[in-house]
Write a protein that holds these residues in place. Structure first.
Motif, short mmCIF file in Angstrom:
data_model
loop_
_atom_site.label_atom_id
_atom_site.label_comp_id
_atom_site.label_asym_id
_atom_site.label_seq_id
_atom_site.Cartn_x
_atom_site.Cartn_y
_atom_site.Cartn_z
N GLY A 1 15.43 61.62 -8.59
CA GLY A 1 16.40 60.60 -8.96
C GLY A 1 16.91 59.88 -7.73
N ALA A 2 17.70 58.86 -7.94
CA ALA A 2 18.22 58.05 -6.84
C ALA A 2 19.24 58.85 -6.06
N GLY A 3 19.16 58.70 -4.76
CA GLY A 3 20.12 59.37 -3.89
C GLY A 3 21.28 58.46 -3.57
N VAL A 4 22.03 58.82 -2.56
CA VAL A 4 23.13 58.00 -2.08
C VAL A 4 22.55 56.81 -1.32
N SER A 5 23.01 55.63 -1.64
CA SER A 5 22.53 54.45 -0.92
C SER A 5 23.70 53.78 -0.21
N GLN A 6 23.38 53.15 0.92
CA GLN A 6 24.40 52.47 1.72
C GLN A 6 23.87 51.11 2.15
N THR A 7 24.75 50.14 2.10
CA THR A 7 24.39 48.80 2.55
C THR A 7 25.51 48.21 3.39
N PRO A 8 25.17 47.39 4.40
CA PRO A 8 23.81 47.18 4.90
C PRO A 8 23.34 48.38 5.70
N SER A 9 22.08 48.40 6.08
CA SER A 9 21.60 49.49 6.91
C SER A 9 22.01 49.27 8.36
N ASN A 10 22.12 48.02 8.73
CA ASN A 10 22.57 47.65 10.07
C ASN A 10 23.56 46.49 9.98
N LYS A 11 24.57 46.54 10.81
CA LYS A 11 25.55 45.47 10.85
C LYS A 11 25.95 45.22 12.30
N VAL A 12 25.74 44.00 12.74
CA VAL A 12 26.17 43.60 14.08
C VAL A 12 27.30 42.60 13.92
N THR A 13 28.39 42.82 14.60
CA THR A 13 29.54 41.94 14.49
C THR A 13 30.17 41.75 15.86
N GLU A 14 31.08 40.81 15.93
CA GLU A 14 31.78 40.56 17.19
C GLU A 14 33.15 41.22 17.16
N LYS A 15 33.60 41.56 18.32
CA LYS A 15 34.92 42.16 18.47
C LYS A 15 35.97 41.30 17.77
N GLY A 16 36.82 41.95 17.00
CA GLY A 16 37.89 41.25 16.31
C GLY A 16 37.57 40.86 14.88
N LYS A 17 36.31 40.94 14.49
CA LYS A 17 35.91 40.55 13.14
C LYS A 17 36.19 41.67 12.14
N TYR A 18 36.13 41.29 10.87
CA TYR A 18 36.33 42.22 9.76
C TYR A 18 34.96 42.58 9.17
N VAL A 19 34.77 43.87 8.83
CA VAL A 19 33.51 44.29 8.22
C VAL A 19 33.78 45.16 7.00
N GLU A 20 32.83 45.13 6.07
CA GLU A 20 32.85 45.98 4.90
C GLU A 20 31.53 46.73 4.81
N LEU A 21 31.60 48.02 4.58
CA LEU A 21 30.42 48.85 4.42
C LEU A 21 30.46 49.46 3.03
N ARG A 22 29.31 49.44 2.35
CA ARG A 22 29.28 49.84 0.96
C ARG A 22 28.50 51.15 0.76
N CYS A 23 28.99 51.95 -0.18
CA CYS A 23 28.32 53.20 -0.52
C CYS A 23 28.18 53.32 -2.03
N ASP A 24 26.94 53.59 -2.49
CA ASP A 24 26.67 53.89 -3.89
C ASP A 24 26.34 55.37 -4.00
N PRO A 25 27.21 56.16 -4.58
CA PRO A 25 26.94 57.61 -4.65
C PRO A 25 25.92 57.93 -5.73
N ILE A 26 25.52 59.17 -5.78
CA ILE A 26 24.65 59.64 -6.85
C ILE A 26 25.41 59.51 -8.18
N SER A 27 24.72 59.02 -9.19
CA SER A 27 25.37 58.80 -10.48
C SER A 27 25.99 60.09 -11.00
N GLY A 28 27.25 59.97 -11.41
CA GLY A 28 27.94 61.13 -11.97
C GLY A 28 28.69 61.97 -10.97
N HIS A 29 28.48 61.72 -9.68
CA HIS A 29 29.21 62.48 -8.67
C HIS A 29 30.64 61.97 -8.56
N THR A 30 31.58 62.90 -8.70
CA THR A 30 32.98 62.50 -8.70
C THR A 30 33.58 62.47 -7.28
#
Lengths: 112, 115
Positions: B1-30
């Motif tokens: 089945g599908a495992g834990v996924s994360q996006t993006p795999s790589n993120k390059v940003t400049e100092k002072g910027k705002y970033v968001e990192l996403r996580c999709d857990p295994i379905s049903g995991h609380t």
């Protein structure tokens, strides 16, 4: 606080050699102990675990025994393969808390 | 089945910027966890969610870091005013329950580089 100390690497072994990676811990209460492995280019995955004293965790030919008297959880394998080359992390959870405390990791390189 | 996924795999940003990192857990995991792994180190705990609520955020380094899990599945780690010291691999993990003996399943991580 909780902490995990494991032997520094890298460890280089020839194929079929015996492997030991030492791990000792400090924890409150009765910790659960884990070994995680990170293969090149892949995510962390659980290798084995033991949740109480004297338990032995085993998987893929690897073993580790929870030794409360020596606060240790050494990882062993009788005959390593090239495919075992990876970074190995000793880790624990303790006191009913879910956060995992990791060691710094030991890189293993197995040469043919 | 599908495992834990994360996006993006790589993120390059400049100092002072705002970033968001996403996580999709295994379905049903609380239970869902965020860790940060600096080069040559083991992962360090940041925050743990049980359902929608943050049950333990003691590992967040300062108030520039924040995480949410509004519907009890997907989680987003948010970093404001990024600094070069935030550069690391951010790992997400999930487990089916919240016991300390339960196995945590890790995603591949997001490598964040702050220039």
């Amino acid at each position: 606080g909780n902490s995990v100390t494991q032997m520094e690497g890298p460890v280089t072994l020839s194929e079929e050699a015996f492997l030991t990676i030492n791990c000792t811990y400090t924890a409150t209460g009765y910790p659960s102990l884990f070994w995680y492995v990170q293969y090149p280019g892949e995510g962390l995955q659980l290798l084995l675990k033991a949740t109480k004293a004297d338990d032995k965790g085993s998987n893929k030919g690897f073993e580790a025994t929870y030794r409360k008297e020596t606060t240790s959880f050494h990882l062993e394998k009788g005959s390593v393969q090239v495919s075992d080359s990876a970074v190995y992390f000793c880790a624990l959870t303790s006191g009913g808390y879910q956060k995992v405390t990791f060691g710094t990791g030991t890189k293993l390189q197995v040469i043919p | 089945g599908a495992g834990v996924s994360q996006t993006p795999s790589n993120k390059v940003t400049e100092k002072g910027k705002y970033v968001e990192l996403r996580c999709d857990p295994i379905s049903g995991h609380t239970a869902l966890y965020w860790y940060r792994q600096s080069l040559g180190q083991g992962p360090e705990f940041l925050i743990y969610f049980q359902g929608t609520g943050a049950a333990d955020d003691s590992g967040l380094p300062n108030d520039r870091f924040f995480a949410v899990r509004p519907e009890g599945s997907v989680s987003t780690l948010k970093i404001q005013r990024t600094e070069r010291g935030d550069s690391a691999v951010y790992l997400c993990a999930s487990s089916s329950h919240s016991s300390s003996t339960d196995t945590q399943y890790f995603g591949p991580g997001t490598r964040l580089t702050v220039l």
